[in-house]
Design a protein around this motif. Structure first.
Motif, mmCIF file in Angstrom:
data_model
loop_
_atom_site.group_PDB
_atom_site.id
_atom_site.type_symbol
_atom_site.label_atom_id
_atom_site.label_comp_id
_atom_site.label_asym_id
_atom_site.label_seq_id
_atom_site.Cartn_x
_atom_site.Cartn_y
_atom_site.Cartn_z
ATOM 1 N N PRO A 169 12.253 -32.316 13.431
ATOM 2 C CA PRO A 169 12.015 -31.793 13.526
ATOM 3 C C PRO A 169 12.736 -30.216 13.616
ATOM 4 C CG PRO A 169 11.311 -31.559 16.124
ATOM 5 C CD PRO A 169 11.742 -33.160 14.760
ATOM 6 N N ASN A 170 13.446 -30.051 14.589
ATOM 7 C CA ASN A 170 15.314 -28.975 14.505
ATOM 8 C C ASN A 170 15.769 -29.409 13.618
ATOM 9 O OD1 ASN A 170 14.160 -28.248 16.879
ATOM 10 N ND2 ASN A 170 15.809 -29.530 18.389
ATOM 11 N N PRO A 171 16.175 -29.520 12.711
ATOM 12 C CA PRO A 171 17.183 -29.411 11.542
ATOM 13 C C PRO A 171 15.857 -29.628 10.460
ATOM 14 C CG PRO A 171 17.225 -32.031 12.412
ATOM 15 C CD PRO A 171 16.679 -30.773 13.275
ATOM 16 N N ARG A 172 14.272 -29.474 10.520
ATOM 17 C CA ARG A 172 13.909 -29.043 9.653
ATOM 18 C C ARG A 172 13.392 -27.557 9.615
ATOM 19 N NH1 ARG A 172 6.585 -29.511 9.606
ATOM 20 N NH2 ARG A 172 6.527 -28.809 7.130
ATOM 21 N N ARG A 173 13.417 -27.061 11.008
ATOM 22 C CA ARG A 173 13.370 -25.714 11.115
ATOM 23 C C ARG A 173 14.767 -24.579 10.407
ATOM 24 N NH1 ARG A 173 13.140 -24.838 17.514
ATOM 25 N NH2 ARG A 173 11.842 -26.449 18.357
ATOM 26 N N VAL A 174 15.121 -25.171 10.428
ATOM 27 C CA VAL A 174 16.569 -24.879 9.896
ATOM 28 C C VAL A 174 16.642 -24.197 8.157
ATOM 29 C CG1 VAL A 174 18.825 -24.139 9.674
ATOM 30 C CG2 VAL A 174 18.137 -24.356 11.831
ATOM 31 N N ALA A 175 16.704 -26.138 8.052
ATOM 32 C CA ALA A 175 16.020 -25.612 6.158
ATOM 33 C C ALA A 175 14.529 -24.971 5.827
ATOM 34 C CB ALA A 175 15.735 -27.763 6.060
ATOM 35 N N TRP A 176 13.482 -24.885 6.495
ATOM 36 C CA TRP A 176 12.373 -24.360 5.565
ATOM 37 C C TRP A 176 12.739 -22.776 6.184
ATOM 38 C CZ3 TRP A 176 6.953 -24.665 8.374
ATOM 39 C CH2 TRP A 176 6.512 -23.641 7.944
ATOM 40 N N PHE A 177 14.003 -22.189 7.289
ATOM 41 C CA PHE A 177 14.322 -21.014 7.358
ATOM 42 C C PHE A 177 15.234 -20.732 5.565
ATOM 43 C CE2 PHE A 177 17.176 -17.705 8.791
ATOM 44 C CZ PHE A 177 16.350 -16.658 9.021
ATOM 45 N N VAL A 178 16.357 -21.735 5.423
ATOM 46 C CA VAL A 178 17.222 -21.876 4.977
ATOM 47 C C VAL A 178 16.594 -20.812 3.386
ATOM 48 C CG1 VAL A 178 18.842 -22.685 3.212
ATOM 49 C CG2 VAL A 178 18.969 -22.156 5.636
ATOM 50 N N ALA A 179 15.164 -22.258 3.242
ATOM 51 C CA ALA A 179 14.967 -22.667 2.185
ATOM 52 C C ALA A 179 13.569 -21.225 1.549
ATOM 53 C CB ALA A 179 13.815 -23.545 1.890
ATOM 54 N N GLU A 180 12.632 -20.792 2.647
ATOM 55 C CA GLU A 180 12.397 -18.898 2.277
ATOM 56 C C GLU A 180 13.075 -18.126 2.980
ATOM 57 O OE1 GLU A 180 9.363 -18.314 3.176
ATOM 58 O OE2 GLU A 180 7.934 -19.802 4.187
#
Length: 205
Positions: free
Chosen positions: A10-21
């Motif tokens: 979940p923590n890496p997904r947060r940043v991956a999602w943020f980067v994609a947004e």
């Protein structure tokens, strides 16, 4: 810059999602195998101080971890679209909801999964009682969120880092086939709306 990350956590997904947004496309991504313990190796620990993911290494050699810290840095370098506040008041509101989402929702959900999923025993010994306690704590906050979301589309008024943190925490429960209670209709509407965003799949594939 190099972003050290892993899939499904979940923590890496947060940043991956943020980067994609934000549409950031000039980050080099380095996959780290958690179950193999690559984040605990001396080379990684010496670089970042702790065996935490995600982690960001700047071109000048500066290294840091913690998802909100990484997001804060990227927000400054790539200011649009804004996800962390455009003025002091909104920044404070988003920060408040980000911390609430992390402390009272994401962290308990992560502990619930970590303490009950047998495959994660490679990382730490399961303690079902601790898992049950954290599940109850997360659902208590979900009840409060459900009331809040009855009158709000997103946690802080518009889609922001707070929503990313909260949704990633809840979604981690899928590893143990968890779904929030159906009676939390506003919470489930919010989860569906956030996960419908194109960037939501980042970090999952």
């Amino acid at each position: 810059m190099k972003l050290y990350t892993t899939k499904l956590a979940p923590n890496p997904r947060r940043v991956a999602w943020f980067v994609a947004e934000k549409g950031i496309d000039d980050l080099e991504t380095v996959e780290v195998n958690l179950l193999a313990g690559e984040h605990k190796q001396p080379e990684f620990r010496n670089k970042f101080g702790l065996g935490h993911l995600p982690a960001l290494e700047l071109d000048d050699g500066t290294c840091f971890t913690e998802t909100v810290a990484i997001a804060r840095y990227l927000e400054t370098v790539y200011p649009e679209p804004n996800l962390m506040g455009v003025d002091p008041k909104e920044t404070a509101i988003i920060e408040m909801w980000t911390r609430r989402a992390e402390l009272y929702l994401a962290n308990p959900m992560m502990m619930f999964v970590r303490m009950t999923h047998p495959a994660l025993s490679a990382l730490e010994a399961p303690v079902p009682e601790v898992g049950a306690y954290n599940k109850a704590a997360a659902e208590k906050f979900m009840k409060a969120l459900n009331r809040h979301l009855a009158d709000n589309e997103y946690l802080a008024g518009r889609f922001s880092m707070a929503d990313i943190v909260g949704v990633c925490g809840v979604d981690f429960g899928r590893l143990v086939k968890y779904r929030p209670p159906e009676e939390y209709e506003h919470l489930n509407r919010w989860l569906a709306a956030c996960n419908a965003r194109p960037a939501a799949s980042a970090g999952l594939k």
